[in-house]
Design a protein around this motif. Structure first.
Motif, PDB file in Angstrom:
ATOM      1  N   ILE A   1      -8.799   4.091  -2.757  1.00 43.48           N
ATOM      2  CA  ILE A   1      -9.346   5.229  -3.498  1.00 43.48           C
ATOM      3  C   ILE A   1      -9.154   6.522  -2.702  1.00 43.48           C
ATOM      4  O   ILE A   1      -8.834   7.578  -3.262  1.00 43.48           O
ATOM      5  N   ALA A   2      -9.332   6.449  -1.389  1.00 41.18           N
ATOM      6  CA  ALA A   2      -9.217   7.642  -0.542  1.00 41.18           C
ATOM      7  C   ALA A   2      -7.780   7.951  -0.151  1.00 41.18           C
ATOM      8  O   ALA A   2      -7.513   9.045   0.384  1.00 41.18           O
ATOM      9  N   TRP A   3      -6.858   7.027  -0.403  1.00 41.87           N
ATOM     10  CA  TRP A   3      -5.507   7.162   0.133  1.00 41.87           C
ATOM     11  C   TRP A   3      -4.774   8.422  -0.313  1.00 41.87           C
ATOM     12  O   TRP A   3      -4.075   9.039   0.508  1.00 41.87           O
ATOM     13  N   PRO A   4      -4.834   8.880  -1.564  1.00 40.60           N
ATOM     14  CA  PRO A   4      -4.097  10.110  -1.921  1.00 40.60           C
ATOM     15  C   PRO A   4      -4.442  11.290  -1.021  1.00 40.60           C
ATOM     16  O   PRO A   4      -3.540  12.020  -0.590  1.00 40.60           O
ATOM     17  N   ALA A   5      -5.710  11.502  -0.724  1.00 41.07           N
ATOM     18  CA  ALA A   5      -6.088  12.611   0.152  1.00 41.07           C
ATOM     19  C   ALA A   5      -5.658  12.335   1.592  1.00 41.07           C
ATOM     20  O   ALA A   5      -5.229  13.246   2.306  1.00 41.07           O
ATOM     21  N   ILE A   6      -5.760  11.070   2.023  1.00 33.55           N
ATOM     22  CA  ILE A   6      -5.320  10.731   3.378  1.00 33.55           C
ATOM     23  C   ILE A   6      -3.821  10.927   3.508  1.00 33.55           C
ATOM     24  O   ILE A   6      -3.321  11.410   4.538  1.00 33.55           O
ATOM     25  N   ARG A   7      -3.079  10.554   2.483  1.00 27.69           N
ATOM     26  CA  ARG A   7      -1.622  10.730   2.499  1.00 27.69           C
ATOM     27  C   ARG A   7      -1.252  12.200   2.634  1.00 27.69           C
ATOM     28  O   ARG A   7      -0.324  12.561   3.373  1.00 27.69           O
ATOM     29  N   ALA A   8      -1.988  13.074   1.948  1.00 26.84           N
ATOM     30  CA  ALA A   8      -1.734  14.501   2.081  1.00 26.84           C
ATOM     31  C   ALA A   8      -2.033  14.971   3.502  1.00 26.84           C
ATOM     32  O   ALA A   8      -1.271  15.770   4.076  1.00 26.84           O
TER      33      ALA A   8
END
Length: 632
Positions: free
Chosen positions: A177-184
């Motif tokens: 769930i948190a991965w998109p922001a972590i990827r950025a």
């Protein structure tokens, strides 16, 4: 936001965008003045390779260490973690050269670490990686902390009740769930590491990274010789921009339901199941609990012994309803509480070991999983049961969809099916219909009631809707301020509320308190005297509660009044609609009572005599509240 409000914001955003694009545009005419003839392509290629490799290694180190650190910072409110969070942001505030000097104190050839590693931590590829890691790590850590803080804790709670331990919940629910922001944040960290100069030039002048080599060429040969070195940097910037746009396009395409590949296989597997799959029989268990929790300004202390399989807990906001449900699920710490399901002691078990189904208010569907993945997520999910409930609840055409592509009713059915795929003996519902409009809520309540008749599981429903409680439960637990006001069967509690507060919480009308007089009539504190056939059995002076049926109140025309002694004079105030039935409200000595007399509906706003049929007045003893409840 209105158009007039948005216009100045667009201007401000446009001005900043122009400023950010202007340097790139200004550099284009200078390309003709570049000194292409004297470019050392081999050294430049080596510098580009060093920067790409070091930034990638640094980004990997930052990812491996930064994600757990960001998670710890997001989930802890201790003072030590607050200080740590401040420290990890310091490299953003320090000038890069200052960061390099600080690193020399730690990694330099005369430091303890430097001597331990034989001086290889400076003027080396390892030195470049360490410098870039120091200055770029905050970008990912801050992004990870914000991403984890934004993940609703209900997802972790639901995953726990579906049998997953902490590690599994992190890697399968929280991190995705948190991965998109972590990827950025990871992309920003890589770009920051690739372009790092100040700390790198202090720690590792050799081998040349691209920023250091650009500085060397500029200092020795001037701007024309440096111009060709801008090409690799600009190329990488363009590649990153293209990847960012492409990832956004892929994400937008993913919003539409895709029924291919693995999802088609899941749909096919579900569709092949017949709706006649048998549901395994459940043991005839009953739930009992004694819940205690002290939260300082609020403490919960309630008990319930089983007589039925369907319980509703009702009370106002802040009464402890949801806290009680979470304690039954094992999601909240308890202070010496007991929870038993039949002979099984649940209080000693972690939530993932309790074999329960838990539905929070918004259903807790994982946003990154399709319906098929949601149903296969419970650790002990039964494939045959999943296929049965998919067909039975009308979900066969939805298995490839994500939660955001489902209606509220569809989400509720998916959450139900997910809980039922593991043959849960205990289903817990926390106001599952609170966000729905009335017609849809009534339809889903009926669907859940029909489902309750099919399964043998114990169901506990938390609600503030008395009609919902009456429909979906056989027994009622009324609580307020963490204490039990009344418990009993639905019929008993609704027919004889223990106090005016219970009647108010249940939404009951025409209820009051009074004292039995010597003539067998009831006198209220406001002076209203009511005759009741049921009051004859009570002793004089007995404190009682009474309830008048709306159909027992008749409105009389003035010319039909012969004897005023047995009548009451009151004002018909207004007409109200409840559950499709119209009622007039009359004020009798300060008591506002519903009147079911059709004649009264057209007489609102006038004073009238009314007759109360003694046979329509129920009377029962008044239960004196405990001091705690009276104080509340």
């Amino acid at each position: 936001m209105t158009r007039h409000t948005a216009r100045p914001l667009r201007w401000l955003g446009g001005l900043l965008a122009i400023y950010l694009c202007a340097p790139f545009i200004a550099a284009l005419p200078q390309i003709d003045h570049a000194d292409w003839a004297n470019v050392d392509w081999q050294t430049m290629g080596s510098a580009v390779g060093v920067s790409v490799a070091s930034a990638s290694v640094a980004a990997l180190i930052i990812l491996v260490g930064g994600v757990p650190l960001g998670y710890a910072l997001a989930r802890s409110s201790s003072r030590a973690m607050g200080v740590l969070g401040f420290i990890v942001q310091l490299p953003l505030a320090l000038p890069p050269l200052t960061s390099g000097i600080l690193l020399l104190f730690l990694l330099g050839p005369y430091s303890a670490l430097g001597r331990l590693f034989g001086g290889v931590l400076t003027d080396s590829f390892a030195g470049i990686v360490l410098a870039e890691t120091f200055v770029a790590a905050p970008f990912l850590i801050i992004a990870a902390r914000s991403a984890f803080a934004a993940v609703d804790p209900v997802f972790d709670d639901v995953a726990a009740t579906l049998g997953h331990h902490a590690g599994s919940r992190f890697f399968r629910v929280t991190l995705p769930i948190a991965w998109p922001a972590i990827r950025a944040g990871l992309a920003l960290a890589w770009l920051r590491a690739f372009g790092e100069f100040g700390a790198t030039v202090m720690v590792a002048y050799h081998p040349y990274s691209l920023p250091v080599y650009t500085y060397v060429v500029f200092g020795g040969q001037g701007l024309p010789a440096m111009m060709p070195l801008l090409l690799p940097t600009l190329a990488i910037a363009v590649i990153c921009a293209v990847l960012s746009v492409a990832s956004r396009r892929v994400a937008s395409q993913a919003d539409a339901p895709q029924e291919n590949g693995d999802e088609l296989a899941a749909v096919a597997a579900v569709a092949t199941a017949a709706a006649t799959v048998a549901v395994p029989a459940q043991p005839d268990a009953r739930l009992s609990f004694s819940l205690r929790r002290d939260l300082g300004g609020f403490d919960l202390d309630i008990e319930w012994a089983p007589t039925t399989r369907r319980l509703a807990i009702i009370g106002p906001s802040g009464s402890g309803k949801s806290l009680a449900l979470r304690m039954i699920a094992g999601l909240e710490r308890s202070d010496g509480s007991t929870v038993k399901l039949g002979e099984r002691d649940l209080a000693t078990l972690a939530p993932e070991q309790r074999q329960i189904g838990y539905m929070p208010q918004d259903y807790g569907l994982f946003p990154h999983m399709t319906v098929a993945q949601q149903l296969s997520f419970p650790r002990d999910a039964d494939a045959a049961s999943a296929r049965y409930w998919v067909e039975h609840l009308g979900l066969a055409a939805l298995t490839a969809r994500l939660p955001r592509e489902l209606s509220f009713g569809q989400r509720q059915r998916v959450a139900l099916a997910r809980a039922l795929t593991r043959h849960s003996q205990l289903l817990l519902f926390d106001e599952p219909f609170s966000a729905l409009d009335t017609p849809r809520r009534r339809r889903l309540q009926q669907s859940l009631r029909e489902l309750q008749r099919e399964i043998a599981a114990v169901t506990v429903l938390v609600t503030h809707d008395s009609d919902e409680a009456a429909l979906l439960a056989d027994e009622l637990l009324v609580i307020e301020h963490g204490r039990v006001l009344q418990t009993g069967t639905i019929a008993a509690v609704f027919e004889r509320p223990a106090s005016l507060r219970v009647a108010e919480l249940l939404g009951l009308h025409n209820v009051g308190v009074g004292v039995v007089r010597g003539d067998g009539q009831i006198e209220t504190p406001l002076g209203l005297v009511i005759e009741s056939a049921a009051a004859q059995v009570f002793a004089t002076g007995q404190a009682v509660m009474w309830r008048v049926s709306p159909r027992a109140i008749s409105v009389l025309a003035d010319d039909a009044v012969n004897d005023q002694n047995s009548l009451h004079r009151g004002t018909l105030e207004r007409m109200e609609l409840r559950h499709g039935d119209r009622y007039a409200v009359i004020d009798l000595s300060g008591h506002r009572l519903d009147v079911g007399d059709e004649h009264a509906l057209i007489e609102a706003g006038r004073d009238h005599y009314v007759r109360i049929d003694p046979r329509g007045v129920s009377v029962w003893p008044l239960v004196e509240p405990r001091a705690r409840e009276a104080a509340g």
